[in-house]
Scaffold this motif. Sequence first.
Motif, short mmCIF file in Angstrom:
data_model
loop_
_atom_site.label_atom_id
_atom_site.label_comp_id
_atom_site.label_asym_id
_atom_site.label_seq_id
_atom_site.Cartn_x
_atom_site.Cartn_y
_atom_site.Cartn_z
N LEU A 52 0.83 -1.20 0.00
CA LEU A 52 0.00 0.00 0.00
C LEU A 52 0.87 1.25 0.00
O LEU A 52 1.92 1.28 0.64
N ASP A 53 0.39 2.31 -0.68
CA ASP A 53 1.06 3.60 -0.58
C ASP A 53 0.56 4.30 0.69
O ASP A 53 -0.34 3.78 1.38
N PRO A 54 1.11 5.47 1.05
CA PRO A 54 0.70 6.13 2.29
C PRO A 54 -0.79 6.49 2.37
O PRO A 54 -1.34 6.63 3.46
N GLU A 55 -1.45 6.62 1.24
CA GLU A 55 -2.89 6.93 1.23
C GLU A 55 -3.76 5.68 1.28
O GLU A 55 -4.99 5.77 1.27
N GLY A 56 -3.13 4.51 1.30
CA GLY A 56 -3.89 3.26 1.36
C GLY A 56 -4.22 2.66 0.01
O GLY A 56 -4.95 1.68 -0.07
#
Length: 139
Positions: free
Chosen positions: A80-84
């Motif tokens: 996942l990236d930091p934004e989900g």
Amino acid sequence: MSTRLVAIVVLLFAVTACGVGDDSSASDGAVDQTSAAAEQFPDVVDVELTDSGEGDFEVAVTLSSPYDSPDRYADAWRVLDPEGNELGVHELTHDHASEQPFTRQTTVSIPGDVGEITVEGRDQISGYGGETVTVAVPR
């Protein structure tokens, strides 16, 4: 005091003392929710990223699965990236009961503006959850 009375007193003391301070055998059938939740999902215990070039990274993930049998096991992990947002998923097709914890790897494309990723495990019955690991993307 008679021998019979002493024996009864000792017996009563022994019976009542057996459960003192021992909460593990609650008679009401209550389940310790903390340990039940902890065992519901696989835990990610380590993540290693290796730059493969052109935005691709080899992601090596080490999972520990408490229910690791043909009936229930960790069946995937995702990046996942930091934004989900989901950047990649690695499916696991069988249990790893004799190999705990275990490591598997796959290649994932990570956009240039993403500075860190989080990896989360999935149980074939409960879905995603458990301990995650967040690592910086080596650029």
